[in-house]
Design an enzyme around this catalytic site. Structure first.
Site, PDB file in Angstrom:
ATOM      1  N   ASP A 299       3.331  -1.252  -6.643  1.00  0.00           N
ATOM      2  CA  ASP A 299       2.491  -1.733  -5.623  1.00  0.00           C
ATOM      3  C   ASP A 299       1.613  -0.438  -4.816  1.00  0.00           C
ATOM      4  O   ASP A 299       2.014  -0.125  -3.717  1.00  0.00           O
ATOM      5  CB  ASP A 299       3.182  -2.585  -4.636  1.00  0.00           C
ATOM      6  CG  ASP A 299       2.426  -3.974  -4.253  1.00  0.00           C
ATOM      7  OD1 ASP A 299       1.610  -4.354  -5.309  1.00  0.00           O
ATOM      8  OD2 ASP A 299       2.862  -4.782  -3.575  1.00  0.00           O
TER       9      ASP A 299
ATOM     10  N   SER B 279       4.195   1.702  -2.876  1.00  0.00           N
ATOM     11  CA  SER B 279       3.448   1.931  -1.784  1.00  0.00           C
ATOM     12  C   SER B 279       3.167   3.208  -1.539  1.00  0.00           C
ATOM     13  O   SER B 279       2.585   3.963  -2.486  1.00  0.00           O
ATOM     14  CB  SER B 279       3.644   1.083  -0.478  1.00  0.00           C
ATOM     15  OG  SER B 279       2.763   0.712   0.247  1.00  0.00           O
TER      16      SER B 279
ATOM     17  N   HIS C 179       4.102  -7.844  -0.758  1.00  0.00           N
ATOM     18  CA  HIS C 179       4.370  -6.395  -0.685  1.00  0.00           C
ATOM     19  C   HIS C 179       6.102  -6.208  -0.378  1.00  0.00           C
ATOM     20  O   HIS C 179       6.249  -5.257  -0.957  1.00  0.00           O
ATOM     21  CB  HIS C 179       3.593  -5.632   0.314  1.00  0.00           C
ATOM     22  CG  HIS C 179       3.477  -4.206   0.027  1.00  0.00           C
ATOM     23  ND1 HIS C 179       3.283  -3.602  -1.121  1.00  0.00           N
ATOM     24  CD2 HIS C 179       3.622  -3.237   0.861  1.00  0.00           C
ATOM     25  CE1 HIS C 179       3.174  -2.367  -0.786  1.00  0.00           C
ATOM     26  NE2 HIS C 179       3.373  -2.153   0.404  1.00  0.00           N
TER      27      HIS C 179
END
EC number: 3.1.1.47
Length: 394
Positions: A267, A244, A323
């Site tokens: 991600d 992320s 996620h």
């Protein structure tokens, strides 16, 4: 952990080596790095007596509540629930804390940057699984206030008294300054990743800093010694990795440091680096491993700039994942995002994620030497992931 019954734990590692782990702080004060090292050991048994609880202290639970903006009375309930869980046992990380590192062969090294509101142990299942194949995996806990909670010891006396100087998560409101603040955080995080690279390079040369955390009283028997890594790290094949916000940090760091030879972005949240034109600056190959529901159209467009014939980067999407699939929380709390969507089994999601990574590393670093088992698994689960540009969720 009595009566010979294993406590509740994250999935065990799949590699040939029993993994170990140790927390390291390189200096007193805020400038020191706080990180968790995951590594292979020569131990024959993964003894639960040497496992550590997943949540080291309630400060991290409070931090996670702060990240998610949970009201105080919900926080109190969460802490009550967690403390009363001790009647049946905490969740444990099936990795031997403080055991001696295996240095029979030179170790490939992966440096990991955590995501927004995360910390050094939230990716334990990914990290110790990679370590079980022979990798030295270093997961940083950033001090840019993107961690749910972190800390440092100002002095030796503070460490001996376990007196922490706390650093709490910072909420950055949406608006005209949002990009500027997030971009500034990326640069702080990338600087810490760069310091971690220097730490590895110097360690391999024989300069081992004292571990500040050795001053803190622990119940574990510590056989780990940083000096054992002198000359034992393959510094010609360093990998940077992140999830992320940390994946964006990894890509940014790759543009700064030529010592990094490949980058793995799980991600990635591309917003904080959207104006950096990193597709023109990053020379190393990038592996994108994405989940199914995280990427909006703007994020996909940012990632698409890397998927060119000239760059030859790779991208995969784990279907029916969220996620959280690439974190430990899905094993401990279950799925809580996208409630009404059918979800992939978290263990299958973890294996797909890790085996795609291992296959990528095999191609670019020739290690692990054999990934036929991983390829066979990926072929069996090919209906659960796809290659190519991730589709926007909305």
């Amino acid at each position: 952990m009595s009566n010979g019954i294993e406590p509740k734990h994250l999935p065990k590692a799949t590699g040939p080596f029993v993994p170990g782990m140790i927390d390291v702080s390189t200096d007193y004060g805020e400038e020191g790095l706080l990180m968790r090292l995951y590594y292979p050991t020569n131990e024959k048994k993964n003894d639960p007596k040497q496992w550590m609880t997943w949540l080291p202290e309630n400060s991290y639970l409070r931090g996670l509540a702060n990240v998610t903006a949970i009201p105080y009375y919900f926080l109190r309930s969460a802490i009550w629930w967690y403390e009363n869980l001790t009647l049946t046992g905490h969740y444990y990380i099936p990795s031997l804390y403080g055991k001696k590192i295996r240095t029979d062969d030179k170790l490939k090294c992966i440096i990991i940057s955590h995501g927004l509101g995360s910390c050094r142990f939230l990716y334990s299942a990914v990290c110790y699984d990679l370590a079980s194949y022979g990798y030295l995996v270093i997961c940083l806990e950033h001090k840019d206030r993107s961690a749910c909670f972190t800390y440092y010891y100002a002095t030796k006396e503070d460490a001996q008294k376990d007196k922490k100087t706390e650093i709490h998560f910072k909420h950055v409101p949406l608006g005209k300054n949002h990009y500027t603040e997030r971009n500034q955080q990326i640069k702080i995080k990338a600087n810490e990743c760069s310091k971690a690279i220097d730490f590895v390079l110097q360690l391999n040369k024989g300069t081992a800093p004292a571990n500040v955390l050795d001053e803190v009283v622990t119940k574990y028997t510590i056989d780990f010694d940083l000096k054992d890594l002198t000359g034992k790290i393959d510094v010609d094949s360093l990998t940077i990795m992140g999830h992320s916000f940390g994946a964006a940090t990894a890509i940014y760091t790759a543009a700064l440091r030529s010592e990094i030879k490949q980058c793995i972005a799980m991600d990635p949240w591309m917003f904080p680096i959207k104006d950096e034109n990193l597709h023109e600056k990053v020379k190393q190959p990038i592996l994108f491993v994405n989940t199914y529901t995280f990427h909006l159209e703007a994020n996909v467009k940012s990632m698409a700039k890397f998927l060119t014939i000239d760059r030859k980067d790779e991208m995969y999407t784990i279907l029916n994942s969220t996620h959280e699939t690439q974190t430990d929380t899905v094993f401990i709390l279950g799925y809580w995002l996208n409630w009404f969507m059918r979800k992939i089994d978290p263990t299958i999601g973890l294996r797909i994620n890790n085996y795609i990574i291992l296959e990528f590393l095999n191609r670019h670093t020739l290690f692990p030497k054999n990934v036929e088992e991983q390829k066979a698994y990926l072929d069996k689960e090919k209906h659960n992931y796809m290659s190519g540009l991730t589709k926007p969720w909305a």
